[in-house]
Every structure is written in structure tokens, then in C-alpha cells.
Write a protein that holds these residues in place. Structure first.
Motif, short mmCIF file in Angstrom:
data_model
loop_
_atom_site.label_atom_id
_atom_site.label_comp_id
_atom_site.label_asym_id
_atom_site.label_seq_id
_atom_site.Cartn_x
_atom_site.Cartn_y
_atom_site.Cartn_z
N ALA A 1 0.79 -1.18 0.01
CA ALA A 1 0.00 0.11 0.05
C ALA A 1 0.97 1.34 0.14
O ALA A 1 0.46 2.14 -0.81
CB ALA A 1 -0.91 0.15 1.33
N GLN A 2 1.84 1.47 1.03
CA GLN A 2 2.47 2.53 1.08
C GLN A 2 3.47 2.84 -0.30
O GLN A 2 3.43 4.07 -0.79
CB GLN A 2 3.71 2.47 2.19
CG GLN A 2 4.31 3.77 2.56
CD GLN A 2 3.38 4.97 3.07
OE1 GLN A 2 2.61 4.76 3.78
NE2 GLN A 2 3.56 6.27 2.16
N ASP A 3 3.89 1.93 -0.84
CA ASP A 3 4.66 2.00 -2.12
C ASP A 3 3.80 2.41 -3.19
O ASP A 3 4.04 3.29 -3.96
CB ASP A 3 5.35 0.47 -2.34
CG ASP A 3 6.23 0.75 -3.73
OD1 ASP A 3 7.31 1.75 -3.89
OD2 ASP A 3 6.03 0.13 -4.57
N ALA A 4 2.54 1.77 -3.28
CA ALA A 4 1.70 2.36 -4.42
C ALA A 4 1.18 3.82 -4.13
O ALA A 4 1.08 4.50 -5.19
CB ALA A 4 0.57 1.41 -4.39
N ALA A 5 1.05 4.22 -2.98
CA ALA A 5 0.54 5.49 -2.57
C ALA A 5 1.79 6.60 -2.77
O ALA A 5 1.46 7.56 -3.81
CB ALA A 5 0.26 5.60 -0.95
N ASN A 6 3.03 6.16 -2.63
CA ASN A 6 3.92 7.04 -2.94
C ASN A 6 4.01 7.30 -4.72
O ASN A 6 4.25 8.27 -4.95
CB ASN A 6 5.33 6.33 -2.45
CG ASN A 6 5.29 6.32 -1.11
OD1 ASN A 6 4.83 7.14 -0.20
ND2 ASN A 6 6.47 5.48 -0.40
N ARG A 7 3.99 6.17 -5.28
CA ARG A 7 4.03 6.53 -6.64
C ARG A 7 2.94 7.24 -7.30
O ARG A 7 2.99 8.13 -8.23
CB ARG A 7 3.90 4.90 -7.52
CG ARG A 7 5.02 3.97 -7.40
CD ARG A 7 4.82 2.69 -7.59
NE ARG A 7 5.84 1.69 -7.53
CZ ARG A 7 6.82 1.33 -8.10
NH1 ARG A 7 6.86 1.73 -9.49
NH2 ARG A 7 7.83 0.56 -7.63
N LEU A 8 1.72 7.05 -6.75
CA LEU A 8 0.79 7.83 -7.21
C LEU A 8 0.78 9.20 -6.79
O LEU A 8 0.57 10.17 -7.59
CB LEU A 8 -0.78 7.25 -6.30
CG LEU A 8 -1.25 6.07 -6.66
CD1 LEU A 8 -2.37 5.50 -5.70
CD2 LEU A 8 -2.16 6.22 -8.06
N ILE A 9 1.24 9.47 -5.71
CA ILE A 9 1.51 10.90 -5.29
C ILE A 9 2.72 11.44 -6.28
O ILE A 9 2.50 12.85 -6.80
CB ILE A 9 1.96 11.29 -3.80
CG1 ILE A 9 0.68 10.44 -2.84
CG2 ILE A 9 2.23 12.31 -3.44
CD1 ILE A 9 0.73 10.41 -1.59
N ASP A 10 3.65 10.69 -6.38
CA ASP A 10 4.81 11.24 -7.41
C ASP A 10 4.11 11.56 -8.93
O ASP A 10 4.82 12.41 -9.38
CB ASP A 10 5.92 10.18 -7.63
CG ASP A 10 6.94 9.93 -6.48
OD1 ASP A 10 6.91 10.97 -5.67
OD2 ASP A 10 7.51 9.10 -6.29
N GLY A 11 3.23 10.72 -9.04
CA GLY A 11 2.43 11.04 -10.30
C GLY A 11 1.41 12.00 -10.35
O GLY A 11 0.59 12.30 -11.41
N GLY A 12 1.16 12.84 -9.23
CA GLY A 12 0.48 14.11 -9.12
C GLY A 12 -1.05 13.74 -8.71
O GLY A 12 -1.83 14.42 -8.63
N VAL A 13 -1.31 12.39 -8.25
CA VAL A 13 -2.54 12.18 -7.57
C VAL A 13 -2.79 12.91 -6.29
O VAL A 13 -1.92 13.04 -5.44
CB VAL A 13 -2.64 10.67 -7.46
CG1 VAL A 13 -3.92 10.33 -6.70
CG2 VAL A 13 -2.58 10.00 -8.89
N LYS A 14 -4.18 13.63 -6.18
CA LYS A 14 -4.31 14.24 -5.04
C LYS A 14 -5.38 13.51 -3.98
O LYS A 14 -5.54 14.27 -2.88
CB LYS A 14 -4.65 15.69 -5.48
CG LYS A 14 -3.81 16.65 -6.34
CD LYS A 14 -2.81 16.98 -5.55
CE LYS A 14 -1.85 17.86 -6.49
NZ LYS A 14 -0.45 17.82 -6.11
N GLY A 15 -5.97 12.73 -4.52
CA GLY A 15 -6.90 11.96 -3.54
C GLY A 15 -6.96 10.34 -3.55
O GLY A 15 -6.78 9.70 -4.67
#
Lengths: 214, 214
Positions: free
Chosen positions: B156-170
Motif C-alpha cells: 500500500a505505502q509504495d503504491a501511494a508514493n508512486r501515485l503521489i509522485d504522479g500528481g494524484v491528490k486523492g
């Protein structure tokens, strides 16, 4: 027994979850300010919440994690495993049935229900599955307290009525339907993904506007 | 632009949902006390919430439902369809992909991600699916704002980090992991079924105790 307000019950449940995580990481003690920081409330509130529990004392290095965990579990009856069911065996419902064993030691999913008898007959699961018209009778017989509701929106209210008739006191509602509950002692938690996505989207938008105008 | 507090944003989103349901049932107007009763807050709060919107007036028979709906939609940018994605294509994740079209007009699920390349190759869906290592790049390219996270807890944490790096806000977090988010402009909504079941179970227990002792 003094009545504990709902927000305090909810916060103590969140504390319980945190304590489990800390325990798994090998921690032994935790301070009220650590708990408060993680939950976004003041340490004063945390101490007040914990004062609702019996026999918990804070030592020099904070609370003993195992003691505090046990006190919460005892207060809220977490030691007694509770029977739960899944109503609506589409993909999401089936996923819950499959993970029935490892949800947590506190709950055991003892039944699945679906209105589609074909689905009932073909589904592969170790949990007993029943047609929807047997919800009330089966819930009563198996003493089911909590239900996960994953039926189509149009079937949600009817399924909820049957569950409540069968004595179910808590519903995790995955449908988009706002359930009408006519009993004071039944609790519903809405897990409305669309609504939550909309809320995130509103928060993101307002946050962006603030950044731009500031 | 004045800053709207988060609780007010959330309540206005709940009002929006209610208005949609009332509109579908053929209602034309609604009063602040009707809205307040359904949401469990005073009509005064509802009127104050609505005063944050532009150009909404209450007539003799209350608010015009369509006007109020539109005002909320405009304030929060609901008219602009937003791109969303699903990360983790197990049963729950796949269910979201399948319902991608009818989630709501406000969101479009434009991508699915999974670390299992076999799964990526065999999955049958109209939505484009990508390997997990392409999350950041794809999220950025497709301007994905919101993600539904249905990976195993350990991922979960790794996926969240990648999402946030990609500009995801929610992030709608279906895992049991408490995500650590280092950015102020990223919002997470935890859909923790075990935790919610535990909370219901505590509420039921305390409610029963009250009934017995009263």
C-alpha cells in the motif's frame, strides 16, 4: 455504568487499531501525546478518552500498550468473536467471503446471501450461502450481529429490512442507497465510494483555489 | 475567495447527494429543516453551510433543488469529469474497473494498475491496464487526480508514493494500512472494513449495556 459518548467510542476504537499496529512493530509503551498526534487530537482528549476505561494507569513512560489494548477490548467486548454475514455475492461480496478467515479474530463470516439462486449453487466458498429470502431466519438462527451489504442499490433497503428483522444490529453499507432505519439500536456505516470520491474531489478543488488565491 | 472549512465541504457534499436522490424521486423543493433532519444537524447549520454558495436563495417553500444542486456542483467543480484509476486488480479492484462506466458522470476510471504482469495480460476490461512500475508516469500523462487503492497491505505505502509522485491528490484507501503522506495537498479517505466493523461492534455493545442499566 456511565454512558460513553459515540465520538469517544469511535476514538477509542481508533486508538485500539493504532495500539495493534504499534504492538506488531514491537513497541511496549506509548504516550498520550504520541496517540494524540497520530489521531489529530490533543493529548488531553486522549487522556480523557482513556479515563473511561477501567484500571488503566499511565506510568512514567506512558501507557503499557498491552494493558491499554486489553482494557479497550474488554470494555467493548472484542474478545467475544461475533458472527457476521455478507449480503449480495457479486465481486465485492465474494471478495469478503473469500477473505472471511483473515478479516480479524473478532469477527467470523458465517453466511453469505444472494437473491440469485444460480449464483448460490455455483459459488465456491467455505462459507455457507443461502437465498435472500432466508436472511431473517438464518440471521436469527446463527446470531448474526453485523452484515456487509453489497447488493445492487435497488435491493438495498429490502435486504436491510430483512437483516434487521433477523436481529442484525450493525450494517456496513457498500451501496449508494441511504438506508432508512426505524430502530434506534441499529447502526449503519456507509462505505459510499462515489460519495467519498466526490468529497475528495471537492477537498482537492477547494485546496487548489486556496493555493491560487493566497 | 473565502476558505470553506473541511466539515462544511463534507456536509455540502452530503447535501448534494441527498438533493440528487430527492430530484430522482421527483421532488422540486426542500427546506433546511428537512435537510437538517436527514443529516442529523440543525437547520441553522444547514442554512449557514448553504450561505457559502453563490446566488442561492430560499423561497417560501424552501430551496429549489435543481438550483441548489447546481450551485454546489459549480462551487466544487463537479461539472468537470475527473480521471481516476484503480491500483491493485484483485476481486475488489476488478469490480471497480467493471463498474467504471456507471460509477458517476463526475469520474472516469481511465487506468488500472497491478504488479502482477500475468494478471495485466489476462484481465478482460475496457479500461487500459498497466504494470505497477508505470503508475507515476501514467498518472501524470493521463492527469489522474483520484485513485482507488486495493492492493495488499504490504504494497500500500509504495503504491501511494508512486501515485503521489504522479500528481494524484486523492486516495480512497481500501487497505488496512495507515498511509504516511508527506504532502499537505493530498487527501486520503480510509475505507477500512475491519475497523468499521469493530466500531459498529463497540457501538452495539455499549448501546446494549445502556439499555440494560437504564
Amino acid at each position: 455504568m456511565e454512558k460513553i459518548p459515540q465520538p469517544v467510542i469511535k476514538r477509542l476504537c481508533m486508538i485500539y487499531q493504532l495500539l495493534n499496529e504499534m504492538f506488531d512493530k514491537g513497541h511496549m509503551t506509548v504516550s498520550s501525546s504520541e496517540l494524540g498526534t497520530t489521531l489529530g487530537v490533543g493529548s488531553h482528549n486522549i487522556r480523557k478518552d482513556i479515563s473511561c476505561l477501567d484500571g488503566v494507569k499511565s506510568g512514567g513512560s506512558g501507557y503499557d500498550i498491552v494493558n491499554l489494548k486489553n482494557a479497550i477490548a474488554q470494555k467493548f467486548g472484542f474478545e467475544n468473536q461475533k458472527a457476521a454475514c455478507v449480503v449480495g455475492l457479486g465481486r465485492i461480496g465474494t471478495a469478503f467471503l473469500e477473505h472471511a478467515h483473515n478479516i480479524t479474530s473478532e469477527f467470523r463470516i458465517v453466511a453469505g446471501f444472494d437473491s440469485n439462486t444460480n449464483r448460490i449453487e455455483t459459488i465456491k466458498t467455505s462459507v455457507s450461502v443461502y437465498p435472500a429470502y432466508q436472511i431473517s431466519e438464518t440471521a436469527r438462527r446463527l446470531n448474526i450481529q453485523i452484515a456487509i451489504l453489497t447488493v445492487p442499490n435497488t435491493a438495498a433497503q429490502d435486504a436491510a429490512n430483512r437483516l434487521i428483522d433477523g436481529g442484525v444490529k450493525g450494517i456496513i453499507n457498500f451501496t449508494d442507497t441511504n438506508l432508512v432505519i426505524r430502530k434506534d439500536d441499529v447502526f449503519v456505516k456507509n462505505m459510499d465510494v462515489t460519495g467519498e470520491m466526490r468529497m475528495l474531489s471537492a477537498l482537492i478543488r477547494m485546496d487548489m483555489n486556496n493555493s491560487i488565491t493566497m
